[in-house]
Write a protein that holds these residues in place. Sequence first.
Motif, PDB file in Angstrom:
ATOM      1  N   LEU A 194       0.796  -1.357  -0.104  1.00  0.00           N
ATOM      2  CA  LEU A 194      -0.014   0.089   0.034  1.00  0.00           C
ATOM      3  C   LEU A 194       0.999   1.379  -0.060  1.00  0.00           C
ATOM      4  O   LEU A 194       0.531   2.191  -0.624  1.00  0.00           O
ATOM      5  CB  LEU A 194      -0.952   0.003   1.177  1.00  0.00           C
ATOM      6  CG  LEU A 194      -1.866   1.077   1.557  1.00  0.00           C
ATOM      7  CD1 LEU A 194      -3.010   1.322   0.128  1.00  0.00           C
ATOM      8  CD2 LEU A 194      -2.777   1.029   2.712  1.00  0.00           C
ATOM      9  N   ILE A 197       2.250   1.859  -3.381  1.00  0.00           N
ATOM     10  CA  ILE A 197       1.234   2.208  -4.523  1.00  0.00           C
ATOM     11  C   ILE A 197       0.837   3.844  -4.228  1.00  0.00           C
ATOM     12  O   ILE A 197       0.779   4.588  -5.283  1.00  0.00           O
ATOM     13  CB  ILE A 197      -0.210   1.447  -4.109  1.00  0.00           C
ATOM     14  CG1 ILE A 197       0.305   0.003  -4.995  1.00  0.00           C
ATOM     15  CG2 ILE A 197      -1.189   2.040  -4.952  1.00  0.00           C
ATOM     16  CD1 ILE A 197       0.485  -0.042  -6.219  1.00  0.00           C
ATOM     17  N   ALA A 218      -4.341  -1.376  -1.727  1.00  0.00           N
ATOM     18  CA  ALA A 218      -3.445  -1.365  -2.768  1.00  0.00           C
ATOM     19  C   ALA A 218      -3.941  -1.871  -4.191  1.00  0.00           C
ATOM     20  O   ALA A 218      -3.566  -1.210  -5.289  1.00  0.00           O
ATOM     21  CB  ALA A 218      -2.268  -2.051  -2.350  1.00  0.00           C
ATOM     22  N   PRO A 275       1.078  -3.602  -6.443  1.00  0.00           N
ATOM     23  CA  PRO A 275       0.072  -3.739  -5.605  1.00  0.00           C
ATOM     24  C   PRO A 275       0.218  -5.419  -4.836  1.00  0.00           C
ATOM     25  O   PRO A 275      -0.281  -5.523  -3.677  1.00  0.00           O
ATOM     26  CB  PRO A 275      -1.343  -3.562  -6.372  1.00  0.00           C
ATOM     27  CG  PRO A 275      -0.924  -3.803  -7.657  1.00  0.00           C
ATOM     28  CD  PRO A 275       0.572  -3.605  -7.807  1.00  0.00           C
TER      29      PRO A 275
END
Length: 322
Positions: free
Chosen positions: A67, A70, A126, A228
Amino acid sequence: MKNLIRDSLIPWSLFAAALALTLANIEPAKLPSLWRTHADIGTLAIALTPIIITGGIDLSVGSIVALSGIVTGLAHRDLGLPMSLALFAGLATGASAGAINGLLVAQGIAPLVATLATMALFRGLAMGLVNGERIAPLPEELVNWVSTPQLGLPVQVYLLIAAAIFFWIFLHHTIWGRSVFAIGENRLAAEFAALPVRRREASLYVLSGLFAALVAVMQTASQNAAVPDAARSFELQAIACVVLGGTRVTGGFGSIGRTMLGLVTLAHLQIGLSLSSQRKWVIPGWSQPVKLDAEMRLIIVGLLVILVAVINERRTAGRRES
């Protein structure tokens, strides 16, 4: 002293065996190039150590890595932020995700349940933010800096060393760190001693999230993309490092040095087994030679973690009875 030697015997023996297996298949000068991913896992393991000493767990660190990466990529690509600010956004994301974990644990939710839920939540975020697609490429300056060894070692190793020094000082040389052991040894007694147990626990999850975000920087730069699906299963390998080093999974006992020992043991075991994967091993009583494919390597590592965890718990039970 006798207990110290006995507690360290199995981790050091495993490390010696893993290193011997690795050196039998590769020249020592080539080893540093294989340490990148293991150093990232080690950084996560170092940050997990205080949490496990309190008797907690954090299963979401791999998802936080994904996360944070991203968010960093989106901040740079879609918002047009300079890479320095995009990296700050990623670090803030990691710390915030850790704060969510800490808040849930502080509310009395079992760490296993709380972080299992946020593991799915953060991974889903994500994936959803980019519809499962990667963000690439990243600025060449960042990619080149992370990808180029410094003084013969990958940059990831220096992050690992910095994390180890920080948590070693924090855990073993501060009042805050001593309270971590007190919480893990006897939570109720720590509360009666007026220690801010929930606040201390929450802070550990924030630190874990922050260092997961730092690992995200290394992961995204080394892959030249924010992915991700990055760092999947990293949390399990990080926990394995902590356990292999001899830290007690039920809390109250452990150290940064033990986690580092567990890391180098697991890293060289995986490297050695991977390099030996083309060989066929003859096991007495088996009709056919065994090949160390990926599944067999996972089985070996899993059995070792179980063995060490069981031995640690039996020793602890024996000391309490005596």
